[in-house]
Design a protein around this motif. Structure first.
Motif, PDB file in Angstrom:
ATOM      1  N   LEU A   1      -7.301   8.578   0.810  1.00 36.98           N
ATOM      2  CA  LEU A   1      -6.556   9.632   0.104  1.00 36.98           C
ATOM      3  C   LEU A   1      -5.173   9.752   0.737  1.00 36.98           C
ATOM      4  N   PHE A   2      -4.162   9.300   0.006  1.00 36.29           N
ATOM      5  CA  PHE A   2      -2.838   9.208   0.605  1.00 36.29           C
ATOM      6  C   PHE A   2      -1.799  10.015  -0.157  1.00 36.29           C
ATOM      7  N   VAL A   3      -0.858  10.536   0.593  1.00 37.96           N
ATOM      8  CA  VAL A   3       0.337  11.134  -0.003  1.00 37.96           C
ATOM      9  C   VAL A   3       1.179   9.993  -0.553  1.00 37.96           C
ATOM     10  N   GLU A   4       1.597  10.085  -1.813  1.00 35.13           N
ATOM     11  CA  GLU A   4       2.421   9.014  -2.381  1.00 35.13           C
ATOM     12  C   GLU A   4       3.901   9.344  -2.268  1.00 35.13           C
ATOM     13  N   SER A   5       4.236  10.612  -2.392  1.00 34.30           N
ATOM     14  CA  SER A   5       5.613  11.027  -2.123  1.00 34.30           C
ATOM     15  C   SER A   5       5.551  12.458  -1.613  1.00 34.30           C
ATOM     16  N   PHE A   6       6.636  12.873  -0.957  1.00 35.90           N
ATOM     17  CA  PHE A   6       6.540  14.107  -0.186  1.00 35.90           C
ATOM     18  C   PHE A   6       6.309  15.363  -1.011  1.00 35.90           C
ATOM     19  N   ASP A   7       6.593  15.302  -2.292  1.00 37.48           N
ATOM     20  CA  ASP A   7       6.404  16.540  -3.050  1.00 37.48           C
ATOM     21  C   ASP A   7       5.247  16.441  -4.045  1.00 37.48           C
ATOM     22  N   ASP A   8       4.361  15.468  -3.831  1.00 34.49           N
ATOM     23  CA  ASP A   8       3.285  15.340  -4.818  1.00 34.49           C
ATOM     24  C   ASP A   8       2.092  16.242  -4.494  1.00 34.49           C
ATOM     25  N   GLU A   9       1.172  16.214  -5.411  1.00 39.70           N
ATOM     26  CA  GLU A   9      -0.032  17.038  -5.286  1.00 39.70           C
ATOM     27  C   GLU A   9      -0.785  16.688  -3.994  1.00 39.70           C
TER      28      GLU A   9
ATOM     29  N   ALA B   1       0.382  15.619  -1.219  1.00 39.14           N
ATOM     30  CA  ALA B   1       1.046  16.189  -0.043  1.00 39.14           C
ATOM     31  C   ALA B   1       0.615  17.644   0.118  1.00 39.14           C
ATOM     32  N   ARG B   2       0.533  18.356  -0.990  1.00 38.10           N
ATOM     33  CA  ARG B   2       0.095  19.754  -0.914  1.00 38.10           C
ATOM     34  C   ARG B   2      -1.340  19.866  -0.434  1.00 38.10           C
ATOM     35  N   LYS B   3      -2.147  18.855  -0.784  1.00 42.68           N
ATOM     36  CA  LYS B   3      -3.543  18.893  -0.348  1.00 42.68           C
ATOM     37  C   LYS B   3      -3.706  18.463   1.102  1.00 42.68           C
ATOM     38  N   GLY B   4      -2.618  17.989   1.711  1.00 43.46           N
ATOM     39  CA  GLY B   4      -2.701  17.614   3.115  1.00 43.46           C
ATOM     40  C   GLY B   4      -3.325  16.256   3.348  1.00 43.46           C
ATOM     41  N   TYR B   5      -3.153  15.337   2.386  1.00 48.16           N
ATOM     42  CA  TYR B   5      -3.693  13.989   2.563  1.00 48.16           C
ATOM     43  C   TYR B   5      -2.930  13.233   3.659  1.00 48.16           C
ATOM     44  N   CYS B   6      -3.425  12.058   3.953  1.00 44.69           N
ATOM     45  CA  CYS B   6      -2.852  11.231   5.019  1.00 44.69           C
ATOM     46  C   CYS B   6      -1.455  10.717   4.639  1.00 44.69           C
ATOM     47  N   LEU B   7      -0.565  10.635   5.626  1.00 42.37           N
ATOM     48  CA  LEU B   7       0.837  10.292   5.370  1.00 42.37           C
ATOM     49  C   LEU B   7       1.145   8.804   5.560  1.00 42.37           C
ATOM     50  N   TYR B   8       0.091   7.995   5.630  1.00 43.37           N
ATOM     51  CA  TYR B   8       0.227   6.553   5.893  1.00 43.37           C
ATOM     52  C   TYR B   8       1.244   5.884   4.977  1.00 43.37           C
ATOM     53  N   LYS B   9       1.127   6.146   3.671  1.00 38.75           N
ATOM     54  CA  LYS B   9       1.972   5.398   2.727  1.00 38.75           C
ATOM     55  C   LYS B   9       3.404   5.909   2.660  1.00 38.75           C
ATOM     56  N   VAL B  10       3.657   7.083   3.251  1.00 36.72           N
ATOM     57  CA  VAL B  10       5.051   7.513   3.324  1.00 36.72           C
ATOM     58  C   VAL B  10       5.608   7.227   4.727  1.00 36.72           C
ATOM     59  N   GLY B  11       5.003   6.261   5.378  1.00 40.93           N
ATOM     60  CA  GLY B  11       5.615   5.706   6.585  1.00 40.93           C
ATOM     61  C   GLY B  11       5.117   6.253   7.903  1.00 40.93           C
ATOM     62  N   CYS B  12       4.014   7.003   7.908  1.00 40.44           N
ATOM     63  CA  CYS B  12       3.517   7.546   9.171  1.00 40.44           C
ATOM     64  C   CYS B  12       3.262   6.423  10.176  1.00 40.44           C
ATOM     65  N   LYS B  13       3.840   6.560  11.366  1.00 41.89           N
ATOM     66  CA  LYS B  13       3.666   5.532  12.388  1.00 41.89           C
ATOM     67  C   LYS B  13       2.515   5.862  13.340  1.00 41.89           C
ATOM     68  N   GLY B  14       1.734   6.874  12.990  1.00 44.07           N
ATOM     69  CA  GLY B  14       0.593   7.242  13.831  1.00 44.07           C
ATOM     70  C   GLY B  14      -0.312   6.075  14.184  1.00 44.07           C
TER      71      GLY B  14
ATOM     72  N   ALA C   1      -2.432  -2.949   4.038  1.00 45.20           N
ATOM     73  CA  ALA C   1      -0.982  -2.778   4.160  1.00 45.20           C
ATOM     74  C   ALA C   1      -0.438  -1.809   3.125  1.00 45.20           C
ATOM     75  N   ASN C   2      -1.026  -1.831   1.943  1.00 44.48           N
ATOM     76  CA  ASN C   2      -0.482  -0.982   0.888  1.00 44.48           C
ATOM     77  C   ASN C   2      -1.608  -0.528  -0.035  1.00 44.48           C
ATOM     78  N   PRO C   3      -2.368   0.453   0.420  1.00 45.19           N
ATOM     79  CA  PRO C   3      -3.543   0.868  -0.348  1.00 45.19           C
ATOM     80  C   PRO C   3      -3.141   1.436  -1.705  1.00 45.19           C
ATOM     81  N   PRO C   4      -3.953   1.180  -2.728  1.00 43.29           N
ATOM     82  CA  PRO C   4      -3.639   1.697  -4.056  1.00 43.29           C
ATOM     83  C   PRO C   4      -3.704   3.219  -4.090  1.00 43.29           C
ATOM     84  N   ALA C   5      -2.938   3.783  -4.982  1.00 45.33           N
ATOM     85  CA  ALA C   5      -2.931   5.240  -5.128  1.00 45.33           C
ATOM     86  C   ALA C   5      -4.190   5.679  -5.847  1.00 45.33           C
TER      87      ALA C   5
END
Ligand code: HEM
Ligand code: HEM
Ligand code: SF4
Lengths: 256, 390
Positions: B256-264, B266-279, A45-49
């Motif tokens: 490997l997740f984007v934590e916020s839209f302007d972070d490193e 996001a620039r690397k093109g990681y998965c958007l799961y944690k910023v709410g991607c409903k994919g 649900a909330n994977p660690p960073a």
């Protein structure tokens, strides 16, 4: 199946074999599964960073976490199914009929457990050889949440699997308006298990502490230690515990 | 009024096949076959799919189409006529098949009404009803009236003689934004208003143009409703999640997740799961067919999927949060906050109960009369230990 009585001492305690090995095995495997499912579930649900400079292709830890969740889910389901089976073939304390408070005597016992143990407005000692009627009822409610968790879990899982079993549950998806609803409720139900476990473990310690009948260790060894006087009615029949005794209780009319 | 509808030149619409009309309009055989091949690829048909489509378009007469607009924004039509393939928009529907559609037809007012009635009578039981938009049912349906009739009345009347119904887009399939809480007009999806007709839910806000064309071509080619999922969507386009075809998926599996839209990340093109991607909860073809002729799709441009092909996606928001909020507790109350609160309350309750127990039951706790070791009865010589259990 009853233990032989200890010698007749002043309080006259008897060792009673309540939880057969399959029930104990079920209990601890189930507790372990729930622990693993809750932990992996919350990680899903909330994977660690994690910030690594490595390429995605070098690592698969999130996929592995999900894999552990799904494997444990299967173990959990079969273990649960086994417990239901044991409700039909196991001893009288494991009997499935105990879990539904359909008899008057069971209902009355629920009320007195509330009075004696929860509200503590009464100090009348209350003896149950198996679980008490309120505990059985709580486990029944939990079994229903188990069922929900299994159905919602496999409905979500069906889209990642070609196996037939998960596809038995796809009817859940439209009921919850799509996968998002399933995730939400599956996640919420997890909190039920957490709350259950907090209360459950507390109450097990509570009973052990107040009553001293060895409830806590009964899930390890299977035995409880109960006053012989309370176990037998004057005609020598088993007085407490299990559906059969409650049936006799019903016929005898109000006891409490 | 008849003459004011633009027609394919010098061919009788009703008696000719789509292929004949296409060639009459100057489409080459080569382009026609390319179209068939491309469609069969979109629909995921096998190698002979293209031939089947070509044959159907060559031999079958066109299906008359009535395309209605109710509570909607016309983005479905917009998507459709912006398809990258000219045959789809310009020809297949606009010029050839469409018998009635408020936004694209030439007649208006009474003339439009008349041509609608004409089509219903002339092609009773044959025409296809395409619906864009939901049907308001509150206050007897007054929130959407056309020509003095409510949307509910119109759609029931037109559906009665339809061969099949296509519900275009999230509005027609599940009510979209106007059905979001509190849904003041009681916006209702088509399949809850019409009964007894096969209904295809072509979900999305809007649906992908190629998907819309694919559904129409499927109906033309095979003369039956495509295989549908539990929510009425054609399996050919909606059987897989965006997540399953997403090119960022390896990042998801690697954690490997984007934590916020302007972070490193996001620039690397990681998965958007944690910023709410409903994919992971959205069934659509965005990851494969993509948009605007395969140019891109939301995730490719760095924004999570908002789940527009799922019912109630507006209420399943917030868009930038994975799970929806817990209902009834105001915004930003997640299930976890409720759970944590209850957990704290449980622990506090158990602690209070433990204190109460020590007060109310102190007589029963601890050593009772006759329980000290000194008072224990003598142990008999032969002990029975170990017999009872397994
Ligand atoms: C007591 C039992 C269980 C607990 C406590 C539990 C807990 C969880 C939690 C907290 C999540 C995350 C939900 C979210 O935020 O999206 C989750 C996801 C999931 N669980 Fe369970 N679960 C249980 C049993 C099961 C079972 C029996 C299955 C059956 C296969 C299952 C399959 C899944 C699936 C498919 C997901 C979604 C994973 C994903 O998004 O990729 N779970 N579980
Ligand atoms: C350290 C943790 C735990 C301890 C010490 C513990 C202890 C016990 C004990 C002593 C009993 C028998 C109570 C009685 O005779 O009335 C019991 C029954 C039960 N416990 Fe636990 N438990 C633990 C964790 C859990 C967890 C995590 C779950 C599931 C969420 C669970 C589910 C159950 C169920 C379903 C029963 C009824 C068993 C049956 O009749 O099949 N327990 N537990
Ligand atoms: S970006 Fe979205 S769809 Fe793509 S892998 Fe991540 S969660 Fe799945």
């Amino acid at each position: 199946m009853h233990a032989t009585a200890s010698s007749a001492g002043a309080p006259g305690f008897q060792r009673v074999y309540v939880w057969e090995l399959p029930v104990r095995f079920y209990h601890w495997l189930n507790a372990l599964c729930i622990l693993v499912l809750t932990v992996t579930g919350f990680i899903i649900a909330n994977p660690p960073a994690i910030n690594t400079a490595s390429e995605a292709s070098f690592s698969y830890w999130f996929g592995t976490t999900r894999f552990i969740h799904f494997v444990t889910a299967y173990v959990f389901v079969f273990n649960f199914a086994f417990r239901i089976y044991w409700g039909f073939v196991g001893n009288q304390y494991a009997d499935w009929k105990n879990f539904l408070p359909l008899r008057l005597a069971q209902f009355r016992e629920v009320m007195s457990v509330l009075k004696v143990d929860i509200l503590q407005s009464s100090n009348r000692p209350l003896l149950a050889v198996g679980h008490n009627a309120l505990a059985y009822l709580t486990y029944f409610v939990m079994f229903l949440v188990f069922l929900f968790q299994v159905a919602s879990g496999f409905a979500m899982y069906a889209n990642m699997s070609d196996a037939w079993f998960p596809h038995l549950f796809t009817w859940m998806t439209p009921l919850f308006g799509g996968d998002a609803g399933l995730h939400f409720w599956h996640h919420l139900a997890t909190w039920f298990f957490i709350l259950f476990t907090l209360i459950h473990v507390y109450l097990v310690f509570y009973h052990d502490y107040v009553e001293g009948h060895g409830v806590l260790s009964s899930m390890a060894g299977g035995w409880k230690f109960l006053p012989s006087s309370a176990l037998k009615s004057p005609d020598g029949k088993s007085w407490f515990g299990g559906a059969k005794a409650r049936e006799a209780d019903d016929k005898a009319g109000p006891v409490i | 009024m008849e003459t004011s509808i633009e027609r394919a030149p010098s061919v009788d619409r009703d008696q000719t096949t789509i292929y004949e009309q296409l060639t009459a309009r100057g489409v080459s055989r080569r382009d026609f076959l390319k179209f068939c091949g491309w469609m069969s690829a979109c629909m995921g048909l096998g190698a002979d799919g293209m031939a089947q489509i070509a044959e159907a378009l060559e031999t079958k007469k066109r299906i008359p189409v009535i395309w209605m607009h109710f509570q909607e924004c016309t983005c479905c039509s917009e998507s459709f006529i912006r398809s990258s393939h000219p045959i789809v928009a310009d020809i297949l529907l606009d010029k050839i098949s469409l018998d009635y559609t408020e936004t694209l037809m030439a007649p208006s007012g009474h003339q439009a009404e008349a041509s609608l009635q004409d089509t219903i009578k002339k092609y009773h039981g044959e025409y296809l009803l395409c619906c864009e938009g939901s049907i308001p049912t509150a206050a007897d349906g007054v929130y959407c009236c056309i020509g003095g009739k409510t949307a509910a009345d119109i759609v029931r009347e037109v559906a009665e003689g339809a061969k099949a119904v296509i519900a275009w887009g999230n509005c027609a399939c599940s009510g979209c934004v106007q059905a979001a809480k509190p849904n003041p007009t009681s916006a209702t999806p088509i399949n809850k208003v019409i009964t007894g007709k096969p209904i295809v839910n072509v979900q999305g806000c809007p649906p992908i143009a190629e998907v819309m064309a694919g559904v129409l071509v499927h109906l033309l080619t095979f003369d039956r409703i495509p295989q549908l999922d539990a929510l009425g969507r054609p399996m050919a386009f909606y059987s897989r999640r965006v997540h399953d075809t997403c090119y960022r998926r390896p990042n998801y599996d690697a954690g490997l997740f984007v934590e916020s839209f302007d972070d490193e990340n996001a620039r690397k093109g990681y998965c958007l799961y944690k910023v709410g991607c409903k994919g992971p909860t959205t069934y659509n073809s965005c990851g494969t067919i993509r948009w605007n002729g395969g140019v891109s799709f939301p995730i490719q441009s760095g924004h999570g999927c908002i789940g527009c092909s799922e019912s109630n996606f507006w209420d399943a928001g917030p868009f930038y949060q994975r799970l929806s909020d817990f209902p009834g507790f105001g915004i930003e109350t997640t299930a976890d906050k409720v759970g944590l609160g209850l957990g704290a309350a449980t622990i506090a309750g158990a602690a209070a109960h433990a204190v109460l127990t020590n007060i109310r039951k102190h007589h029963e706790i601890g050593e009772q009369p006759g329980e000290s070791a000194a008072e224990a009865p003598p142990t008999p010589a032969t002990d029975s230990h170990g017999k009872g259990g397994k």
